[in-house]
Enzyme design. Sequence first.
Site, PDB file in Angstrom:
ATOM      1  N   LYS A 196       5.993  -1.893 -15.797  1.00  0.00           N
ATOM      2  CA  LYS A 196       5.529  -1.580 -14.444  1.00  0.00           C
ATOM      3  C   LYS A 196       4.174  -0.890 -14.557  1.00  0.00           C
ATOM      4  O   LYS A 196       4.050   0.179 -15.153  1.00  0.00           O
ATOM      5  CB  LYS A 196       6.532  -0.668 -13.748  1.00  0.00           C
ATOM      6  CG  LYS A 196       6.080  -0.256 -12.354  1.00  0.00           C
ATOM      7  CD  LYS A 196       7.157   0.537 -11.643  1.00  0.00           C
ATOM      8  CE  LYS A 196       6.671   0.977 -10.272  1.00  0.00           C
ATOM      9  NZ  LYS A 196       7.691   1.764  -9.564  1.00  0.00           N
ATOM     10  N   LYS A 249       5.902  -6.105 -13.239  1.00  0.00           N
ATOM     11  CA  LYS A 249       5.483  -5.729 -11.890  1.00  0.00           C
ATOM     12  C   LYS A 249       4.121  -5.069 -11.922  1.00  0.00           C
ATOM     13  O   LYS A 249       3.919  -4.174 -12.742  1.00  0.00           O
ATOM     14  CB  LYS A 249       6.518  -4.752 -11.346  1.00  0.00           C
ATOM     15  CG  LYS A 249       6.203  -4.173 -10.010  1.00  0.00           C
ATOM     16  CD  LYS A 249       7.242  -3.157  -9.671  1.00  0.00           C
ATOM     17  CE  LYS A 249       6.826  -2.501  -8.369  1.00  0.00           C
ATOM     18  NZ  LYS A 249       7.631  -1.367  -8.051  1.00  0.00           N
TER      19      LYS A 249
HETATM   20  C1  PBG Z   1       9.284   3.167  -6.661  1.00  0.00           C
HETATM   21  C2  PBG Z   1       8.842   1.776  -6.438  1.00  0.00           C
HETATM   22  C3  PBG Z   1       7.581   1.291  -6.055  1.00  0.00           C
HETATM   23  C4  PBG Z   1       7.739  -0.085  -5.851  1.00  0.00           C
HETATM   24  C5  PBG Z   1       9.047  -0.402  -6.172  1.00  0.00           C
HETATM   25  N1  PBG Z   1       9.717   0.748  -6.554  1.00  0.00           N
HETATM   26  C6  PBG Z   1       6.326   1.978  -5.725  1.00  0.00           C
HETATM   27  C7  PBG Z   1       5.595   2.794  -6.671  1.00  0.00           C
HETATM   28  O1  PBG Z   1       5.853   2.805  -7.875  1.00  0.00           O
HETATM   29  O2  PBG Z   1       4.714   3.497  -6.166  1.00  0.00           O
HETATM   30  C8  PBG Z   1       6.660  -1.009  -5.361  1.00  0.00           C
HETATM   31  C9  PBG Z   1       7.119  -2.205  -4.624  1.00  0.00           C
HETATM   32  C10 PBG Z   1       6.088  -2.910  -3.839  1.00  0.00           C
HETATM   33  O3  PBG Z   1       4.892  -2.550  -3.802  1.00  0.00           O
HETATM   34  O4  PBG Z   1       6.468  -3.901  -3.207  1.00  0.00           O
HETATM   35  N2  PBG Z   1       9.028   3.766  -7.846  1.00  0.00           N
END
Ligand code: PBG
Length: 324
Positions: A196, A249
């Site tokens: 991520k 992601k």
């Molecule tokens: C929480 C989380 C996030 C997303 C999914 N889980 C946001 C972040 O890390 O700030 C992003 C999902 C999206 O942008 O569609 N940690």
Amino acid sequence: MSGYPAVRLRRFRRTAALRALVRETHLEPGQLVYPVFACPGEGVRRPLEGLPGIVQLSVDEVVEEGRELVERGIGAVLVFGLPEQKDEIGSEAYADEGIVQRTVRALKAEVPGLVVMTDVCLCAYTTHGHCGLVREGEILNDLSIEVIARAALSHAEAGADVVAPSDMMDGRVAAIRGILDDEGHENVAILSYAAKFASSFYGPFREAADSTPAFGDRRSYQMDGANPREALREVALDLEEGADAVIVKPSLAYLDVITRVRDRFDVPVAAYNVSGEYGMVRAAAAKGWLDERQAALESLVAMRRAGADVIITYWAKDAAKWLA
Ligand code: PBG
């Protein structure tokens, strides 16, 4: 016979039926996961300015949505929660009567055929909006994973099929697997957000989940977007710790990472088609600059072609309609 005029690649492009016959990549509703944002109240469907087409839903409305997902053959739902109350340590993240826990119980009771996944994180539950606990401006690792593991356990106790930790703390998969197994939830799967990246494309989501960090950013725990080799280390470690499947992601700006993970590891790989990727297309379509349906399907096929088995996407319901 090695080239033109004997060879004409256009022969198989001549009609829709011929093109379908030789298509290399397929997209099906069963490969898609639909994120939902569960909020307190009843009969609530609150539209989001930054994420058009997506609404925050009270538990009863999530159940209605769940029925539609099953009817359309969508693979799973991914539950996010907006708590009643936030605090320093995100205690509603693991509360038995928390918003996600109540949503999961309702879905399991009312829509038993639906695969239920939960996002496991603290950012929507903490007053500071970070994914872990904070002390003197630092995001702590080892204390955070204890709270995160408790949250995962509470989701499993509510009946989640799959828990998906998105916090990017080191060691959280092992902590979650440990507590789940100790408490008799050895059949609950872990889909880890393994690779991520710290990304600008999460912008609209943070309105949806009310999870914008109150200070600083997430770069001390989410990955640097320049590092594909480090992404492979993250995936390897999460698998060693007991992850059953992994997420890359965002997806569109990281298709190369999806491909590398697919090539290296024989586990299910999911792509998270994040809010900003969806929002860009929606905004351009609203201006009449491109066709949403075509751009969306092209994006989703690109993720599948890159190697994703599963795609988490705000287009899941639309795509199921388009593909029907
Ligand atoms: C929480 C989380 C996030 C997303 C999914 N889980 C946001 C972040 O890390 O700030 C992003 C999902 C999206 O942008 O569609 N940690």
